[in-house]
Design a protein around this motif. Structure first.
Motif, PDB file in Angstrom:
ATOM      1  N   MET A 286       0.838  -1.198   0.000  1.00  0.00           N
ATOM      2  CA  MET A 286       0.000   0.000   0.000  1.00  0.00           C
ATOM      3  C   MET A 286       0.871   1.245   0.000  1.00  0.00           C
ATOM      4  O   MET A 286       1.847   1.340   0.752  1.00  0.00           O
ATOM      5  N   GLU A 287       0.531   2.203  -0.849  1.00  0.00           N
ATOM      6  CA  GLU A 287       1.258   3.468  -0.905  1.00  0.00           C
ATOM      7  C   GLU A 287       0.474   4.565  -0.206  1.00  0.00           C
ATOM      8  O   GLU A 287      -0.751   4.537  -0.169  1.00  0.00           O
ATOM      9  N   VAL A 288       1.214   5.523   0.322  1.00  0.00           N
ATOM     10  CA  VAL A 288       0.594   6.687   0.945  1.00  0.00           C
ATOM     11  C   VAL A 288       1.144   7.945   0.293  1.00  0.00           C
ATOM     12  O   VAL A 288       2.359   8.080   0.116  1.00  0.00           O
ATOM     13  N   ILE A 289       0.254   8.839  -0.088  1.00  0.00           N
ATOM     14  CA  ILE A 289       0.639  10.157  -0.589  1.00  0.00           C
ATOM     15  C   ILE A 289       0.137  11.188   0.400  1.00  0.00           C
ATOM     16  O   ILE A 289      -1.017  11.119   0.853  1.00  0.00           O
ATOM     17  N   ALA A 290       0.985  12.129   0.771  1.00  0.00           N
ATOM     18  CA  ALA A 290       0.610  13.171   1.722  1.00  0.00           C
ATOM     19  C   ALA A 290       0.284  14.466   0.980  1.00  0.00           C
ATOM     20  O   ALA A 290       0.944  14.810   0.001  1.00  0.00           O
ATOM     21  N   LEU A 291      -0.745  15.154   1.452  1.00  0.00           N
ATOM     22  CA  LEU A 291      -1.068  16.498   0.972  1.00  0.00           C
ATOM     23  C   LEU A 291      -0.938  17.421   2.179  1.00  0.00           C
ATOM     24  O   LEU A 291      -1.707  17.320   3.130  1.00  0.00           O
ATOM     25  N   VAL A 292       0.062  18.300   2.130  1.00  0.00           N
ATOM     26  CA  VAL A 292       0.432  19.097   3.307  1.00  0.00           C
ATOM     27  C   VAL A 292       0.288  20.589   3.032  1.00  0.00           C
ATOM     28  O   VAL A 292       0.655  21.082   1.962  1.00  0.00           O
ATOM     29  N   GLY A 293      -0.289  21.291   3.994  1.00  0.00           N
ATOM     30  CA  GLY A 293      -0.433  22.744   3.892  1.00  0.00           C
ATOM     31  C   GLY A 293      -1.004  23.300   5.172  1.00  0.00           C
ATOM     32  O   GLY A 293      -1.614  22.572   5.962  1.00  0.00           O
ATOM     33  N   PRO A 294      -0.854  24.590   5.427  1.00  0.00           N
ATOM     34  CA  PRO A 294      -1.385  25.205   6.650  1.00  0.00           C
ATOM     35  C   PRO A 294      -2.889  25.037   6.761  1.00  0.00           C
ATOM     36  O   PRO A 294      -3.582  24.815   5.762  1.00  0.00           O
ATOM     37  N   ALA A 295      -3.392  25.146   7.967  1.00  0.00           N
ATOM     38  CA  ALA A 295      -4.836  25.061   8.192  1.00  0.00           C
ATOM     39  C   ALA A 295      -5.562  26.123   7.376  1.00  0.00           C
ATOM     40  O   ALA A 295      -5.144  27.280   7.340  1.00  0.00           O
ATOM     41  N   GLY A 296      -6.640  25.714   6.705  1.00  0.00           N
ATOM     42  CA  GLY A 296      -7.435  26.658   5.937  1.00  0.00           C
ATOM     43  C   GLY A 296      -6.851  27.067   4.603  1.00  0.00           C
ATOM     44  O   GLY A 296      -7.353  27.992   3.967  1.00  0.00           O
TER      45      GLY A 296
ATOM     46  N   GLY B  45      -6.819  25.270   1.824  1.00  0.00           N
ATOM     47  CA  GLY B  45      -7.518  24.701   0.677  1.00  0.00           C
ATOM     48  C   GLY B  45      -7.217  23.239   0.394  1.00  0.00           C
ATOM     49  O   GLY B  45      -7.537  22.751  -0.687  1.00  0.00           O
ATOM     50  N   LYS B  46      -6.658  22.512   1.353  1.00  0.00           N
ATOM     51  CA  LYS B  46      -6.335  21.105   1.130  1.00  0.00           C
ATOM     52  C   LYS B  46      -7.591  20.267   0.883  1.00  0.00           C
ATOM     53  O   LYS B  46      -7.654  19.499  -0.079  1.00  0.00           O
ATOM     54  N   SER B  47      -8.583  20.421   1.765  1.00  0.00           N
ATOM     55  CA  SER B  47      -9.805  19.628   1.610  1.00  0.00           C
ATOM     56  C   SER B  47     -10.537  19.993   0.320  1.00  0.00           C
ATOM     57  O   SER B  47     -11.173  19.143  -0.305  1.00  0.00           O
ATOM     58  N   HIS B  48     -10.450  21.252  -0.076  1.00  0.00           N
ATOM     59  CA  HIS B  48     -11.087  21.714  -1.308  1.00  0.00           C
ATOM     60  C   HIS B  48     -10.529  20.990  -2.527  1.00  0.00           C
ATOM     61  O   HIS B  48     -11.261  20.724  -3.493  1.00  0.00           O
ATOM     62  N   ARG B  49      -9.255  20.643  -2.470  1.00  0.00           N
ATOM     63  CA  ARG B  49      -8.591  20.011  -3.620  1.00  0.00           C
ATOM     64  C   ARG B  49      -8.344  18.522  -3.437  1.00  0.00           C
ATOM     65  O   ARG B  49      -7.768  17.873  -4.314  1.00  0.00           O
ATOM     66  N   ALA B  50      -8.780  17.961  -2.330  1.00  0.00           N
ATOM     67  CA  ALA B  50      -8.450  16.575  -2.004  1.00  0.00           C
ATOM     68  C   ALA B  50      -8.931  15.575  -3.044  1.00  0.00           C
ATOM     69  O   ALA B  50      -8.196  14.672  -3.443  1.00  0.00           O
ATOM     70  N   GLN B  51     -10.189  15.712  -3.512  1.00  0.00           N
ATOM     71  CA  GLN B  51     -10.713  14.736  -4.464  1.00  0.00           C
ATOM     72  C   GLN B  51      -9.985  14.788  -5.798  1.00  0.00           C
ATOM     73  O   GLN B  51      -9.719  13.748  -6.413  1.00  0.00           O
ATOM     74  N   ILE B  52      -9.660  15.987  -6.260  1.00  0.00           N
ATOM     75  CA  ILE B  52      -8.919  16.110  -7.517  1.00  0.00           C
ATOM     76  C   ILE B  52      -7.541  15.467  -7.385  1.00  0.00           C
ATOM     77  O   ILE B  52      -7.096  14.730  -8.266  1.00  0.00           O
ATOM     78  N   VAL B  53      -6.858  15.753  -6.280  1.00  0.00           N
ATOM     79  CA  VAL B  53      -5.541  15.149  -6.049  1.00  0.00           C
ATOM     80  C   VAL B  53      -5.666  13.629  -5.974  1.00  0.00           C
ATOM     81  O   VAL B  53      -4.820  12.900  -6.511  1.00  0.00           O
ATOM     82  N   ALA B  54      -6.729  13.133  -5.347  1.00  0.00           N
ATOM     83  CA  ALA B  54      -6.934  11.686  -5.249  1.00  0.00           C
ATOM     84  C   ALA B  54      -7.123  11.067  -6.633  1.00  0.00           C
ATOM     85  O   ALA B  54      -6.546  10.013  -6.941  1.00  0.00           O
ATOM     86  N   TYR B  55      -7.920  11.723  -7.484  1.00  0.00           N
ATOM     87  CA  TYR B  55      -8.116  11.208  -8.845  1.00  0.00           C
ATOM     88  C   TYR B  55      -6.827  11.267  -9.657  1.00  0.00           C
ATOM     89  O   TYR B  55      -6.480  10.323 -10.369  1.00  0.00           O
ATOM     90  N   GLN B  56      -6.124  12.358  -9.565  1.00  0.00           N
ATOM     91  CA  GLN B  56      -4.902  12.519 -10.348  1.00  0.00           C
ATOM     92  C   GLN B  56      -3.822  11.521  -9.955  1.00  0.00           C
ATOM     93  O   GLN B  56      -2.986  11.146 -10.774  1.00  0.00           O
ATOM     94  N   ASN B  57      -3.861  11.068  -8.713  1.00  0.00           N
ATOM     95  CA  ASN B  57      -2.823  10.151  -8.225  1.00  0.00           C
ATOM     96  C   ASN B  57      -3.353   8.751  -7.949  1.00  0.00           C
ATOM     97  O   ASN B  57      -2.681   7.949  -7.301  1.00  0.00           O
ATOM     98  N   GLN B  58      -4.558   8.457  -8.487  1.00  0.00           N
ATOM     99  CA  GLN B  58      -5.173   7.137  -8.345  1.00  0.00           C
ATOM    100  C   GLN B  58      -5.226   6.667  -6.886  1.00  0.00           C
ATOM    101  O   GLN B  58      -4.948   5.505  -6.562  1.00  0.00           O
TER     102      GLN B  58
END
Length: 272
Positions: free
Chosen positions: A1-11, A13-26
Motif C-alpha cells: 500500500m502506498e501513501v501520498i501526503a497532501l500538506v499545507g497550513p490550516a485553511g 484549501g487542502k480539503s477543497h482540492r483533495a478529491q482532484i488530487v486523489a483522482y490525479q494520483n489514483q
C-alpha cells in the motif's frame, strides 16, 4: 500500500482540492480531519474534527488519539484494501502521526499545497476560513448531514476532466459553517422544533388538529413523535403519510437538522 501526503497550513484549501488530487494520483481513499472518505466522496468511517468545539479537541480528533475512533477508521481502511491512500495534514509530522495511528506506511511522496494552488488562491481560502468560518469536507452534502446535524451545509459541485479520453467526473464537496462562534454556541430548542412540526402537520390537508409532540435531539439528528386528529372523510393512510413527509421536510428546510424519524399517530377521527 502506498501513501501520498497532501500538506499545507490550516485553511489553505487542502480539503477543497483533495478529491482532484486523489483522482490525479489514483488514490482509493482519503484521510482528512478524522474522516475516511473514498474517492467518490462516500464517508466510510470516522468522525470529523470539524464537529469539535475547540482547536485542541479538533487536533486530537484529526490525529486519531481517541482509541475507538482510531480503531473504527483503521479497521475499515484495511478491510477496503486500497492500493493508494491520500493523507491530509498541516505538517509532515502530523501526516506521520496519522499514518502511525492507522498502521499505514510513511508517505512515499508529499504534495505541498503551494504546488497545486496559487498564492492568491491560498490567501482566499484562508480568508474565508478566518472571516466566514467556512470549512470544506470532500464529501456530498447528503453524506455530511448525517453527522453535521444542525450545521449550515452547502453543496459545491464541480467537474473534473480526466486524462486518456475518459469521461469527466462530477464531484461534490460540502461547505460547513459551524454552529458555534465568538458570540456563543448556537442551538435550536426542542420547543422550536415541536412548533415547526405542529405547523407543518396542521397545514396538511386532512389533518384537523395536532396533539402531543415529543422531540428527541441527538448528536446525529432529531426524532419526532406526534399525535394528530385526522378529519373524517379523508384517506387516513395517505393523510398520515403526507403529514409525516411535510414535518420532516419543514424541519430539515428551516433548521438544517438531520431528521432521523418522524412518527405520526392518529388518536381519533375529527368529525366536524
Amino acid at each position: 500500500m502506498e501513501v501520498i501526503a497532501l500538506v499545507g497550513p490550516a485553511g489553505s484549501g487542502k480539503s477543497h482540492r483533495a478529491q482532484i488530487v486523489a483522482y490525479q494520483n489514483q488514490c482509493d481513499l482519503i484521510v482528512d480531519d478524522g474522516l475516511l472518505i473514498d474517492r467518490e466522496g462516500k464517508i466510510r468511517a470516522g468522525t470529523s474534527a470539524k464537529r469539535e468545539e475547540n482547536k485542541m479537541a479538533a487536533v486530537r480528533r484529526a490525529i486519531f488519539l481517541n482509541e475507538d475512533h482510531r480503531e473504527e477508521v483503521r479497521s475499515t481502511l484495511w478491510s477496503l484494501k486500497p492500493k493508494r491512500v491520500l493523507v491530509l495534514g498541516t505538517s509532515d509530522d502530523m501526516v506521520v502521526r496519522i499514518c502511525e495511528a492507522l498502521d499505514l506506511p510513511h508517505p512515499d511522496r508529499t504534495i505541498r499545497i503551494e504546488e497545486i494552488a496559487t498564492p492568491a488562491q491560498i490567501r482566499l481560502a484562508q480568508r474565508k476560513r478566518q472571516h466566514e468560518g467556512k470549512h470544506v469536507i470532500p464529501a456530498p452534502t447528503f453524506e455530511v448531514k448525517k453527522t453535521f446535524s444542525g450545521y449550515m451545509v452547502d453543496p459545491l459541485r464541480f467537474f473534473f476532466k480526466r486524462d486518456h479520453g475518459l469521461d469527466p467526473v462530477t464531484l461534490e464537496k460540502s461547505v460547513v459553517r459551524p454552529t458555534f462562534s465568538s458570540l456563543g454556541r448556537f442551538f435550536i430548542a426542542d420547543t422550536v422544533i415541536a412548533a415547526i412540526a405542529t405547523r407543518a402537520a396542521e397545514m396538511t390537508p386532512g389533518i384537523g388538529k395536532v396533539g402531543k409532540v415529543v422531540v428527541e435531539s441527538r448528536r446525529e439528528g432529531v426524532l419526532v413523535d406526534m399525535e394528530v386528529l385526522p378529519r373524517y372523510g379523508f384517506q387516513i393512510f395517505e393523510v398520515m403519510k403526507a403529514a409525516q413527509k411535510a414535518v420532516a421536510d419543514q424541519i430539515a428546510h428551516m433548521t438544517e437538522l438531520n431528521v432521523l424519524e418522524v412518527n405520526v399517530e392518529a388518536r381519533r377521527l375529527l368529525v366536524e
